[in-house]
Motif scaffolding. Structure first.
Motif, PDB file in Angstrom:
ATOM      1  N   LEU A 143      60.650  64.073  12.269  1.00  0.00           N
ATOM      2  CA  LEU A 143      61.978  64.045  12.774  1.00  0.00           C
ATOM      3  C   LEU A 143      62.192  63.873  14.367  1.00  0.00           C
ATOM      4  CD1 LEU A 143      63.361  66.759  10.129  1.00  0.00           C
ATOM      5  CD2 LEU A 143      63.493  64.090  10.014  1.00  0.00           C
ATOM      6  N   LEU A 144      61.190  63.737  14.951  1.00  0.00           N
ATOM      7  CA  LEU A 144      61.494  63.909  16.412  1.00  0.00           C
ATOM      8  C   LEU A 144      62.105  62.705  16.877  1.00  0.00           C
ATOM      9  CD1 LEU A 144      58.290  65.630  17.817  1.00  0.00           C
ATOM     10  CD2 LEU A 144      60.471  66.360  17.854  1.00  0.00           C
ATOM     11  N   TYR A 145      62.214  61.541  16.052  1.00  0.00           N
ATOM     12  CA  TYR A 145      62.693  60.204  16.690  1.00  0.00           C
ATOM     13  C   TYR A 145      64.285  60.635  16.633  1.00  0.00           C
ATOM     14  CZ  TYR A 145      64.267  59.578  11.926  1.00  0.00           C
ATOM     15  OH  TYR A 145      64.922  59.649  10.593  1.00  0.00           O
ATOM     16  N   LEU A 146      64.831  61.629  16.081  1.00  0.00           N
ATOM     17  CA  LEU A 146      66.132  61.746  16.103  1.00  0.00           C
ATOM     18  C   LEU A 146      66.804  62.560  17.267  1.00  0.00           C
ATOM     19  CD1 LEU A 146      66.973  63.356  12.538  1.00  0.00           C
ATOM     20  CD2 LEU A 146      67.665  60.963  13.436  1.00  0.00           C
ATOM     21  N   LEU A 147      65.695  63.191  18.168  1.00  0.00           N
ATOM     22  CA  LEU A 147      65.994  63.748  19.388  1.00  0.00           C
ATOM     23  C   LEU A 147      66.666  62.944  20.359  1.00  0.00           C
ATOM     24  CD1 LEU A 147      65.860  66.646  20.684  1.00  0.00           C
ATOM     25  CD2 LEU A 147      63.729  66.131  21.540  1.00  0.00           C
ATOM     26  N   PRO A 148      65.881  61.751  20.751  1.00  0.00           N
ATOM     27  CA  PRO A 148      66.679  60.933  21.693  1.00  0.00           C
ATOM     28  C   PRO A 148      67.936  60.180  21.361  1.00  0.00           C
ATOM     29  CG  PRO A 148      64.700  59.800  20.932  1.00  0.00           C
ATOM     30  CD  PRO A 148      64.747  61.192  20.229  1.00  0.00           C
ATOM     31  N   VAL A 149      68.011  59.986  20.110  1.00  0.00           N
ATOM     32  CA  VAL A 149      69.394  59.512  19.304  1.00  0.00           C
ATOM     33  C   VAL A 149      70.357  60.429  19.583  1.00  0.00           C
ATOM     34  CG1 VAL A 149      70.608  58.749  17.298  1.00  0.00           C
ATOM     35  CG2 VAL A 149      68.084  57.894  17.773  1.00  0.00           C
ATOM     36  N   ILE A 152      75.310  62.368  22.553  1.00  0.00           N
ATOM     37  CA  ILE A 152      76.020  63.507  23.186  1.00  0.00           C
ATOM     38  C   ILE A 152      76.331  63.095  24.718  1.00  0.00           C
ATOM     39  CG2 ILE A 152      75.729  66.068  24.143  1.00  0.00           C
ATOM     40  CD1 ILE A 152      74.232  66.584  21.761  1.00  0.00           C
ATOM     41  N   TRP A 153      75.268  62.389  25.346  1.00  0.00           N
ATOM     42  CA  TRP A 153      75.600  61.686  26.551  1.00  0.00           C
ATOM     43  C   TRP A 153      76.739  60.740  26.571  1.00  0.00           C
ATOM     44  CZ3 TRP A 153      75.528  63.178  31.317  1.00  0.00           C
ATOM     45  CH2 TRP A 153      75.619  62.132  32.444  1.00  0.00           C
ATOM     46  N   TYR A 154      76.687  59.948  25.608  1.00  0.00           N
ATOM     47  CA  TYR A 154      77.657  59.129  25.423  1.00  0.00           C
ATOM     48  C   TYR A 154      79.157  59.569  25.375  1.00  0.00           C
ATOM     49  CZ  TYR A 154      80.560  55.086  23.518  1.00  0.00           C
ATOM     50  OH  TYR A 154      81.565  54.143  23.588  1.00  0.00           O
ATOM     51  N   TRP A 155      79.154  60.757  24.523  1.00  0.00           N
ATOM     52  CA  TRP A 155      80.271  61.347  24.210  1.00  0.00           C
ATOM     53  C   TRP A 155      80.972  61.975  25.639  1.00  0.00           C
ATOM     54  CZ3 TRP A 155      81.101  66.771  24.674  1.00  0.00           C
ATOM     55  CH2 TRP A 155      82.556  67.172  24.234  1.00  0.00           C
ATOM     56  N   TYR A 156      80.162  62.713  26.193  1.00  0.00           N
ATOM     57  CA  TYR A 156      80.436  63.108  27.448  1.00  0.00           C
ATOM     58  C   TYR A 156      80.908  62.238  28.619  1.00  0.00           C
ATOM     59  CZ  TYR A 156      79.757  65.569  32.158  1.00  0.00           C
ATOM     60  OH  TYR A 156      79.844  66.052  33.217  1.00  0.00           O
ATOM     61  N   LEU A 157      80.357  61.082  28.403  1.00  0.00           N
ATOM     62  CA  LEU A 157      80.913  59.874  29.484  1.00  0.00           C
ATOM     63  C   LEU A 157      82.125  59.688  28.952  1.00  0.00           C
ATOM     64  CD1 LEU A 157      77.684  57.511  29.867  1.00  0.00           C
ATOM     65  CD2 LEU A 157      78.720  59.199  31.439  1.00  0.00           C
ATOM     66  N   GLY A 171      76.851  55.730  33.554  1.00  0.00           N
ATOM     67  CA  GLY A 171      75.997  56.779  33.043  1.00  0.00           C
ATOM     68  C   GLY A 171      74.934  56.079  32.771  1.00  0.00           C
ATOM     69  N   TRP A 172      74.499  54.915  33.208  1.00  0.00           N
ATOM     70  CA  TRP A 172      72.942  54.305  32.809  1.00  0.00           C
ATOM     71  C   TRP A 172      71.868  55.064  33.190  1.00  0.00           C
ATOM     72  CZ3 TRP A 172      72.242  51.164  29.031  1.00  0.00           C
ATOM     73  CH2 TRP A 172      71.090  50.426  29.035  1.00  0.00           C
ATOM     74  N   LYS A 173      71.863  55.752  34.553  1.00  0.00           N
ATOM     75  CA  LYS A 173      70.868  56.657  34.780  1.00  0.00           C
ATOM     76  C   LYS A 173      70.541  57.739  33.889  1.00  0.00           C
ATOM     77  CE  LYS A 173      69.735  57.304  39.459  1.00  0.00           C
ATOM     78  NZ  LYS A 173      69.775  57.952  40.808  1.00  0.00           N
ATOM     79  N   GLY A 174      71.790  58.353  33.305  1.00  0.00           N
ATOM     80  CA  GLY A 174      71.551  59.408  32.374  1.00  0.00           C
ATOM     81  C   GLY A 174      70.612  58.899  31.103  1.00  0.00           C
TER      82      GLY A 174
END
Length: 57
Positions: free
Chosen positions: A4-10, A15-20, A30-33
């Motif tokens: 299930l670790l492949y879900l971590l970056p997704v 979350i980062w996209y939502w924050y942006l 936000g590309w650097k993030g």
């Protein structure tokens, strides 16, 4: 668990996209993030792979 670790970056990228979007920023700003998130997860994957190789013997 390891499967299930492949879900971590997704999840982290989502979350980062939502924050942006909440702050009115675009993906280009936000590309650097995204790069940091992927690099962090790659480092975790390499570390876990190395541990697996070392403990198999």
């Amino acid at each position: 668990m390891l499967k299930l670790l492949y879900l971590l970056p997704v999840i982290m990228c989502a979350i980062w996209y939502w924050y942006l979007k909440q702050h009115g920023w675009g993906i280009k700003q936000g590309w650097k993030g995204f790069g940091y998130i992927l690099g962090f997860n790659f480092a975790i994957a390499i570390s876990l792979w190395t541990i697996m190789l070392l403990t198999q013997r």
